[in-house]
Write a protein that holds these residues in place. Sequence first.
Motif, PDB file in Angstrom:
ATOM      1  N   UNK A 131      -9.706   2.372   7.157  1.00 27.39           N
ATOM      2  CA  UNK A 131      -8.528   3.225   7.197  1.00 27.39           C
ATOM      3  C   UNK A 131      -7.856   3.142   5.834  1.00 27.39           C
ATOM      4  N   UNK A 132      -7.215   4.222   5.424  1.00 30.89           N
ATOM      5  CA  UNK A 132      -6.571   4.261   4.112  1.00 30.89           C
ATOM      6  C   UNK A 132      -5.069   4.483   4.254  1.00 30.89           C
ATOM      7  N   UNK A 133      -4.319   3.834   3.386  1.00 30.12           N
ATOM      8  CA  UNK A 133      -2.882   4.048   3.273  1.00 30.12           C
ATOM      9  C   UNK A 133      -2.505   3.985   1.790  1.00 30.12           C
ATOM     10  N   UNK A 134      -1.267   4.383   1.460  1.00 30.50           N
ATOM     11  CA  UNK A 134      -0.774   4.298   0.089  1.00 30.50           C
ATOM     12  C   UNK A 134       0.581   3.624   0.090  1.00 30.50           C
ATOM     13  N   UNK A 135       0.767   2.699  -0.855  1.00 32.91           N
ATOM     14  CA  UNK A 135       2.028   1.959  -0.927  1.00 32.91           C
ATOM     15  C   UNK A 135       3.161   2.869  -1.389  1.00 32.91           C
ATOM     16  N   UNK A 136       4.272   2.847  -0.652  1.00 32.22           N
ATOM     17  CA  UNK A 136       5.419   3.697  -0.967  1.00 32.22           C
ATOM     18  C   UNK A 136       6.258   3.136  -2.105  1.00 32.22           C
ATOM     19  N   UNK A 137       6.197   1.820  -2.293  1.00 28.70           N
ATOM     20  CA  UNK A 137       6.982   1.165  -3.354  1.00 28.70           C
ATOM     21  C   UNK A 137       6.352  -0.194  -3.627  1.00 28.70           C
ATOM     22  N   UNK A 138       6.831  -0.870  -4.656  1.00 26.43           N
ATOM     23  CA  UNK A 138       6.345  -2.225  -4.927  1.00 26.43           C
ATOM     24  C   UNK A 138       6.651  -3.118  -3.733  1.00 26.43           C
ATOM     25  N   UNK A 139       5.654  -3.884  -3.300  1.00 28.77           N
ATOM     26  CA  UNK A 139       5.828  -4.736  -2.128  1.00 28.77           C
ATOM     27  C   UNK A 139       4.785  -5.832  -2.163  1.00 28.77           C
ATOM     28  N   UNK A 140       4.663  -6.586  -1.103  1.00 26.67           N
ATOM     29  CA  UNK A 140       3.614  -7.588  -0.959  1.00 26.67           C
ATOM     30  C   UNK A 140       3.024  -7.489   0.445  1.00 26.67           C
ATOM     31  N   UNK A 141       1.794  -7.951   0.582  1.00 29.15           N
ATOM     32  CA  UNK A 141       1.153  -8.073   1.881  1.00 29.15           C
ATOM     33  C   UNK A 141       0.413  -9.397   1.910  1.00 29.15           C
ATOM     34  N   UNK A 142       0.843 -10.277   2.785  1.00 26.12           N
ATOM     35  CA  UNK A 142       0.222 -11.601   2.926  1.00 26.12           C
ATOM     36  C   UNK A 142       0.112 -12.320   1.585  1.00 26.12           C
ATOM     37  N   UNK A 143       1.157 -12.194   0.766  1.00 28.99           N
ATOM     38  CA  UNK A 143       1.200 -12.896  -0.510  1.00 28.99           C
ATOM     39  C   UNK A 143       0.586 -12.171  -1.682  1.00 28.99           C
ATOM     40  N   UNK A 144      -0.017 -11.024  -1.457  1.00 29.52           N
ATOM     41  CA  UNK A 144      -0.622 -10.250  -2.543  1.00 29.52           C
ATOM     42  C   UNK A 144       0.356  -9.187  -3.026  1.00 29.52           C
ATOM     43  N   UNK A 145       0.708  -9.181  -4.326  1.00 29.98           N
ATOM     44  CA  UNK A 145       1.587  -8.115  -4.841  1.00 29.98           C
ATOM     45  C   UNK A 145       0.878  -6.766  -4.800  1.00 29.98           C
ATOM     46  N   UNK A 146       1.612  -5.744  -4.393  1.00 29.19           N
ATOM     47  CA  UNK A 146       1.074  -4.382  -4.302  1.00 29.19           C
ATOM     48  C   UNK A 146       2.038  -3.449  -5.015  1.00 29.19           C
ATOM     49  N   UNK A 147       1.517  -2.618  -5.896  1.00 27.69           N
ATOM     50  CA  UNK A 147       2.360  -1.726  -6.669  1.00 27.69           C
ATOM     51  C   UNK A 147       2.558  -0.379  -5.996  1.00 27.69           C
ATOM     52  N   UNK A 148       3.642   0.269  -6.317  1.00 29.48           N
ATOM     53  CA  UNK A 148       3.900   1.620  -5.804  1.00 29.48           C
ATOM     54  C   UNK A 148       2.730   2.541  -6.159  1.00 29.48           C
TER      55      UNK A 148
END
Length: 402
Positions: free
Chosen positions: A298-315
């Motif tokens: 499944x695919x999604x796109x990050x809406x803003x800078x955030x983290x998931x389970x300790x991994x940084x995710x960029x907008x």
Amino acid sequence: MREQQAVSNEIATPPGSGGVLARLLSEQAVPAAAARFGAWFGAAFGRPISIAGKVLVLRHDHITEALSRDLDFRIAPINQARIDEVNGPFVLGMDRGATLVSERRALYKALSGVDMAALRAAAAARAGALIDAAGGEIDAAAGYARIVAAGTARTLFGVSGGEDTVFMDAARAIFNQVFLNTTGDKAVEARAVRAAPLLRTWLQSEIERRRSSGELGADMMGMLLRGGQLDDDGVRRTLGGMLVGAIDTTASAVAKIVAVIGRDAALAAKVAADADDEDRLAGWCREALRRWPHNPILLRQAASDTTLAGTPIGKGDQVILWTQAAMLDPSMFPNPAIPRADRPNRAYLHFGGGLHPCAGRIVNDFQIPLLVGALVRRGIRSVGAIDWAGPFPDHIPVTFQR
């Protein structure tokens, strides 16, 4: 007839899986081995992997968290433009908001008003008739599951227009573009653009006929018209959005389940032993599909800078939820290599989750085991290789016991 054939030729997904990578992925072994490695790596590494704007999520708990955080990880940037192009807005392309809430409420209210027992009985009758007429061999995809699923879709959604082959080809062309054409293949897009007006016309014509006659019907179209929560175009959009995935989701799942049990005699024996037990048969189908899912990510796109389970995710990062690997996660599937019919249904990710589960899962839950069970009760002697049409299992020969 000649005109119908010409239309079908324009929109039909051509045979062949296309390309070396596609051919490798069109057999169970390669994606299964990759998923086993992904599950192992996810457990060892302990968190999602982020590389160059792509975030790969492997663990079951991390995927369910991502699906629950729909304001952080959005579906609209993935699906909305392609859905709007060929259907108009539909809930599986919408992020959380007032429109999603109202249209989803109307969808599920209408679906709950349909007589599912009658729908199931009709699907069973179609399946039985096709098996009885087949003799010693049947094509379990195009000659069976796809035909039954198309009949169910017509009955459920109220579509009477179009010759059956054109109807199925149109649904497949649109489904391929909307949910599978992540690389922007122009040929796939062109087939969907040609098919979309057909589906729109079939639905609009039937809606107009029912409005003028006052006979709204007891199917989902009738329930939506009677409910009054959507205007007529909203009814069309809702039915169209559901319909395009209804046929080939079922056909692909059945083909892959049959292929899996055809290659595993021990599993096939267990399925046969439980063919008359609805709950356990459904469990075996989910387990076989866990080995070879109809949709592994499944695919999604990050809406803003955030983290998931300790991994940084960029907008703007693309978030890849590898559901096939997650369904081998031992924290949710103890001894994942061992098939078990009694695993909890909530553990499976075959039909999404969070805010955007598959809208037709209530039909999938009964129709897929029904179709598999009818074949198994007839007695499967052998299962051949799958022939493909793009990403869709198109043909799979099943030989019956004498």
